[in-house]
Design a protein around this motif. Structure first.
Motif, PDB file in Angstrom:
ATOM      1  N   HIS A  20       1.948  20.166  -4.242  1.00  0.00           N
ATOM      2  CA  HIS A  20       0.601  19.717  -4.583  1.00  0.00           C
ATOM      3  C   HIS A  20       0.154  18.472  -3.822  1.00  0.00           C
ATOM      4  CE1 HIS A  20       0.285  22.645  -7.778  1.00  0.00           C
ATOM      5  NE2 HIS A  20       1.503  22.302  -8.152  1.00  0.00           N
ATOM      6  N   PHE A  21       1.029  17.912  -2.979  1.00  0.00           N
ATOM      7  CA  PHE A  21       0.687  16.661  -2.303  1.00  0.00           C
ATOM      8  C   PHE A  21       0.277  16.916  -0.859  1.00  0.00           C
ATOM      9  CE2 PHE A  21       3.351  15.481  -5.847  1.00  0.00           C
ATOM     10  CZ  PHE A  21       2.612  14.450  -6.411  1.00  0.00           C
ATOM     11  N   HIS A  22      -0.980  16.547  -0.566  1.00  0.00           N
ATOM     12  CA  HIS A  22      -1.542  16.686   0.780  1.00  0.00           C
ATOM     13  C   HIS A  22      -2.365  15.443   1.036  1.00  0.00           C
ATOM     14  CE1 HIS A  22      -0.280  20.856   0.797  1.00  0.00           C
ATOM     15  NE2 HIS A  22      -0.791  20.951  -0.420  1.00  0.00           N
ATOM     16  N   GLY A  23      -1.880  14.584   1.902  1.00  0.00           N
ATOM     17  CA  GLY A  23      -2.531  13.296   2.088  1.00  0.00           C
ATOM     18  C   GLY A  23      -2.233  12.423   0.881  1.00  0.00           C
ATOM     19  N   SER A  24      -2.649  11.196   0.919  1.00  0.00           N
ATOM     20  CA  SER A  24      -2.410  10.290  -0.199  1.00  0.00           C
ATOM     21  C   SER A  24      -3.499   9.235  -0.225  1.00  0.00           C
ATOM     22  CB  SER A  24      -1.029   9.628  -0.060  1.00  0.00           C
ATOM     23  OG  SER A  24      -0.706   8.912  -1.220  1.00  0.00           O
ATOM     24  N   GLU A  25      -4.127   9.075  -1.370  1.00  0.00           N
ATOM     25  CA  GLU A  25      -5.180   8.073  -1.509  1.00  0.00           C
ATOM     26  C   GLU A  25      -4.628   6.720  -1.931  1.00  0.00           C
ATOM     27  OE1 GLU A  25      -8.415   9.424  -3.920  1.00  0.00           O
ATOM     28  OE2 GLU A  25      -8.534  11.344  -2.870  1.00  0.00           O
ATOM     29  N   ILE A  26      -3.451   6.731  -2.534  1.00  0.00           N
ATOM     30  CA  ILE A  26      -2.837   5.504  -3.033  1.00  0.00           C
ATOM     31  C   ILE A  26      -1.502   5.309  -2.331  1.00  0.00           C
ATOM     32  CG2 ILE A  26      -1.908   4.343  -5.071  1.00  0.00           C
ATOM     33  CD1 ILE A  26      -3.818   6.094  -6.747  1.00  0.00           C
ATOM     34  N   LEU A  27      -1.240   4.080  -1.892  1.00  0.00           N
ATOM     35  CA  LEU A  27       0.059   3.740  -1.323  1.00  0.00           C
ATOM     36  C   LEU A  27       0.740   2.718  -2.211  1.00  0.00           C
ATOM     37  CD1 LEU A  27      -0.814   3.449   2.479  1.00  0.00           C
ATOM     38  CD2 LEU A  27       0.323   5.345   1.298  1.00  0.00           C
ATOM     39  N   TYR A  28       2.028   2.868  -2.360  1.00  0.00           N
ATOM     40  CA  TYR A  28       2.855   1.956  -3.142  1.00  0.00           C
ATOM     41  C   TYR A  28       3.743   1.197  -2.165  1.00  0.00           C
ATOM     42  CZ  TYR A  28       1.233   5.197  -6.672  1.00  0.00           C
ATOM     43  OH  TYR A  28       0.438   5.979  -7.464  1.00  0.00           O
ATOM     44  N   ILE A  29       4.419   0.157  -2.631  1.00  0.00           N
ATOM     45  CA  ILE A  29       5.258  -0.653  -1.747  1.00  0.00           C
ATOM     46  C   ILE A  29       6.650  -0.810  -2.343  1.00  0.00           C
ATOM     47  CG2 ILE A  29       5.584  -2.959  -0.757  1.00  0.00           C
ATOM     48  CD1 ILE A  29       2.598  -3.145  -0.410  1.00  0.00           C
ATOM     49  N   ILE A  30       7.660  -0.662  -1.476  1.00  0.00           N
ATOM     50  CA  ILE A  30       9.039  -0.960  -1.856  1.00  0.00           C
ATOM     51  C   ILE A  30       9.214  -2.465  -1.643  1.00  0.00           C
ATOM     52  CG2 ILE A  30      11.482  -0.598  -1.332  1.00  0.00           C
ATOM     53  CD1 ILE A  30      10.643   2.167  -0.167  1.00  0.00           C
ATOM     54  N   PRO A  31       9.381  -3.237  -2.707  1.00  0.00           N
ATOM     55  CA  PRO A  31       9.445  -4.698  -2.565  1.00  0.00           C
ATOM     56  C   PRO A  31      10.555  -5.178  -1.615  1.00  0.00           C
ATOM     57  CG  PRO A  31       9.180  -4.100  -4.866  1.00  0.00           C
ATOM     58  CD  PRO A  31       9.438  -2.828  -4.107  1.00  0.00           C
ATOM     59  N   LEU A  32      11.691  -4.539  -1.629  1.00  0.00           N
ATOM     60  CA  LEU A  32      12.826  -4.960  -0.809  1.00  0.00           C
ATOM     61  C   LEU A  32      12.520  -4.907   0.681  1.00  0.00           C
ATOM     62  CD1 LEU A  32      15.881  -5.712  -0.698  1.00  0.00           C
ATOM     63  CD2 LEU A  32      16.342  -3.265  -0.612  1.00  0.00           C
ATOM     64  N   THR A  33      11.775  -3.894   1.113  1.00  0.00           N
ATOM     65  CA  THR A  33      11.554  -3.679   2.544  1.00  0.00           C
ATOM     66  C   THR A  33      10.101  -3.871   2.988  1.00  0.00           C
ATOM     67  OG1 THR A  33      11.114  -1.321   2.234  1.00  0.00           O
ATOM     68  CG2 THR A  33      13.416  -1.972   2.624  1.00  0.00           C
ATOM     69  N   GLY A  34       9.172  -3.839   2.061  1.00  0.00           N
ATOM     70  CA  GLY A  34       7.760  -3.892   2.412  1.00  0.00           C
ATOM     71  C   GLY A  34       7.220  -2.546   2.882  1.00  0.00           C
ATOM     72  N   THR A  35       8.043  -1.519   2.823  1.00  0.00           N
ATOM     73  CA  THR A  35       7.629  -0.178   3.223  1.00  0.00           C
ATOM     74  C   THR A  35       6.620   0.373   2.231  1.00  0.00           C
ATOM     75  OG1 THR A  35       9.747   0.291   4.272  1.00  0.00           O
ATOM     76  CG2 THR A  35       8.438   2.194   3.611  1.00  0.00           C
ATOM     77  N   ARG A  36       5.582   0.991   2.767  1.00  0.00           N
ATOM     78  CA  ARG A  36       4.624   1.689   1.912  1.00  0.00           C
ATOM     79  C   ARG A  36       5.141   3.111   1.684  1.00  0.00           C
ATOM     80  NH1 ARG A  36       0.322  -0.357   5.972  1.00  0.00           N
ATOM     81  NH2 ARG A  36       1.127   1.488   7.001  1.00  0.00           N
ATOM     82  N   TYR A  37       4.769   3.695   0.557  1.00  0.00           N
ATOM     83  CA  TYR A  37       5.099   5.096   0.305  1.00  0.00           C
ATOM     84  C   TYR A  37       3.966   5.758  -0.453  1.00  0.00           C
ATOM     85  CZ  TYR A  37       6.902   3.481  -4.268  1.00  0.00           C
ATOM     86  OH  TYR A  37       7.044   2.913  -5.509  1.00  0.00           O
ATOM     87  N   THR A  38       3.896   7.057  -0.286  1.00  0.00           N
ATOM     88  CA  THR A  38       2.762   7.844  -0.767  1.00  0.00           C
ATOM     89  C   THR A  38       2.944   8.310  -2.209  1.00  0.00           C
ATOM     90  OG1 THR A  38       3.810   9.831   0.053  1.00  0.00           O
ATOM     91  CG2 THR A  38       2.296   8.685   1.567  1.00  0.00           C
ATOM     92  N   GLU A  39       1.892   8.944  -2.708  1.00  0.00           N
ATOM     93  CA  GLU A  39       1.928   9.507  -4.058  1.00  0.00           C
ATOM     94  C   GLU A  39       3.002  10.592  -4.187  1.00  0.00           C
ATOM     95  OE1 GLU A  39      -2.517   9.554  -5.646  1.00  0.00           O
ATOM     96  OE2 GLU A  39      -2.388  10.056  -3.496  1.00  0.00           O
ATOM     97  N   GLY A  40       3.194  11.385  -3.142  1.00  0.00           N
ATOM     98  CA  GLY A  40       4.218  12.421  -3.166  1.00  0.00           C
ATOM     99  C   GLY A  40       5.617  11.838  -3.242  1.00  0.00           C
ATOM    100  N   ILE A  41       5.850  10.749  -2.524  1.00  0.00           N
ATOM    101  CA  ILE A  41       7.159  10.078  -2.575  1.00  0.00           C
ATOM    102  C   ILE A  41       7.368   9.464  -3.961  1.00  0.00           C
ATOM    103  CG2 ILE A  41       8.535   8.184  -1.640  1.00  0.00           C
ATOM    104  CD1 ILE A  41       8.374  10.571   0.263  1.00  0.00           C
ATOM    105  N   LYS A  42       6.318   8.881  -4.524  1.00  0.00           N
ATOM    106  CA  LYS A  42       6.426   8.310  -5.880  1.00  0.00           C
ATOM    107  C   LYS A  42       6.783   9.412  -6.885  1.00  0.00           C
ATOM    108  CE  LYS A  42       4.087   5.428  -9.288  1.00  0.00           C
ATOM    109  NZ  LYS A  42       5.267   4.637  -9.576  1.00  0.00           N
ATOM    110  N   TYR A  43       6.115  10.550  -6.772  1.00  0.00           N
ATOM    111  CA  TYR A  43       6.424  11.690  -7.648  1.00  0.00           C
ATOM    112  C   TYR A  43       7.894  12.089  -7.494  1.00  0.00           C
ATOM    113  CZ  TYR A  43       6.857  16.547  -9.072  1.00  0.00           C
ATOM    114  OH  TYR A  43       7.302  17.718  -9.650  1.00  0.00           O
ATOM    115  N   LEU A  44       8.333  12.249  -6.254  1.00  0.00           N
ATOM    116  CA  LEU A  44       9.719  12.633  -5.988  1.00  0.00           C
ATOM    117  C   LEU A  44      10.703  11.626  -6.585  1.00  0.00           C
ATOM    118  CD1 LEU A  44      11.773  14.464  -4.470  1.00  0.00           C
ATOM    119  CD2 LEU A  44      11.511  12.889  -2.538  1.00  0.00           C
ATOM    120  N   ALA A  45      10.460  10.347  -6.342  1.00  0.00           N
ATOM    121  CA  ALA A  45      11.356   9.308  -6.845  1.00  0.00           C
ATOM    122  C   ALA A  45      11.440   9.329  -8.373  1.00  0.00           C
ATOM    123  CB  ALA A  45      10.893   7.934  -6.357  1.00  0.00           C
ATOM    124  N   ASN A  46      10.316   9.581  -9.019  1.00  0.00           N
ATOM    125  CA  ASN A  46      10.299   9.611 -10.483  1.00  0.00           C
ATOM    126  C   ASN A  46      11.002  10.846 -11.050  1.00  0.00           C
ATOM    127  OD1 ASN A  46       8.969   7.171 -10.880  1.00  0.00           O
ATOM    128  ND2 ASN A  46       6.962   8.119 -10.774  1.00  0.00           N
TER     129      ASN A  46
END
Length: 126
Positions: free
Chosen positions: A14-40
């Motif tokens: 269901h993930f195609h593109g991402s309107e919201i980006l999140y950040i991994i505090p340790l690295t400063g890397t941004r990640y997408t809604e699909g990655i957040k879903y996967l991680a959860n």
């Protein structure tokens, strides 16, 4: 509670593109809604963090990094003593680095992620 692999794979579709980006505090890397879903749902923040750290270290070799997780066959696991490996490359069959994991609780047998412009994403979100 961790989702089963079929449920996770259905959800990832269901993930195609991402309107919201999140950040991994340790690295400063941004990640997408699909990655957040996967991680959860797969409870794999460890994989997201590891992938981010390795991809950052490889940026001098390529501005586009593929991250391929693969659970090894039972026979190969018994032979080499590792359950899974993550291979980092450029998407053109050039491998930069690989990491092996003796034990993993990651529910999928394989997964590909992309790292580009300091952002970790699913291929469908690229």
């Amino acid at each position: 509670m961790r989702a089963h692999s079929n449920e996770i794979l259905r959800g990832l579709q269901h993930f195609h593109g991402s309107e919201i980006l999140y950040i991994i505090p340790l690295t400063g890397t941004r990640y997408t809604e699909g990655i957040k879903y996967l991680a959860n749902v797969a409870e794999c923040y460890w994989l997201i963090t590891d992938a981010s750290i390795m991809a950052i270290s490889l940026m001098k070799q390529s501005s586009f990094i593929t991250i391929d997780y693969k659970r090894l066959s039972k026979e190969k696991q018994d032979y080499i003593g590792y359950e899974a490996e993550v291979i980092y490359g450029d998407g053109n069959d050039n491998i930069f680095q690989s990491h092996r994991y003796r034990v993993t609780d990651f529910p999928l047998n394989e997964l590909r992620l992309f790292y580009v412009n300091n952002t970790l994403m699913l291929p469908s979100e690229y």
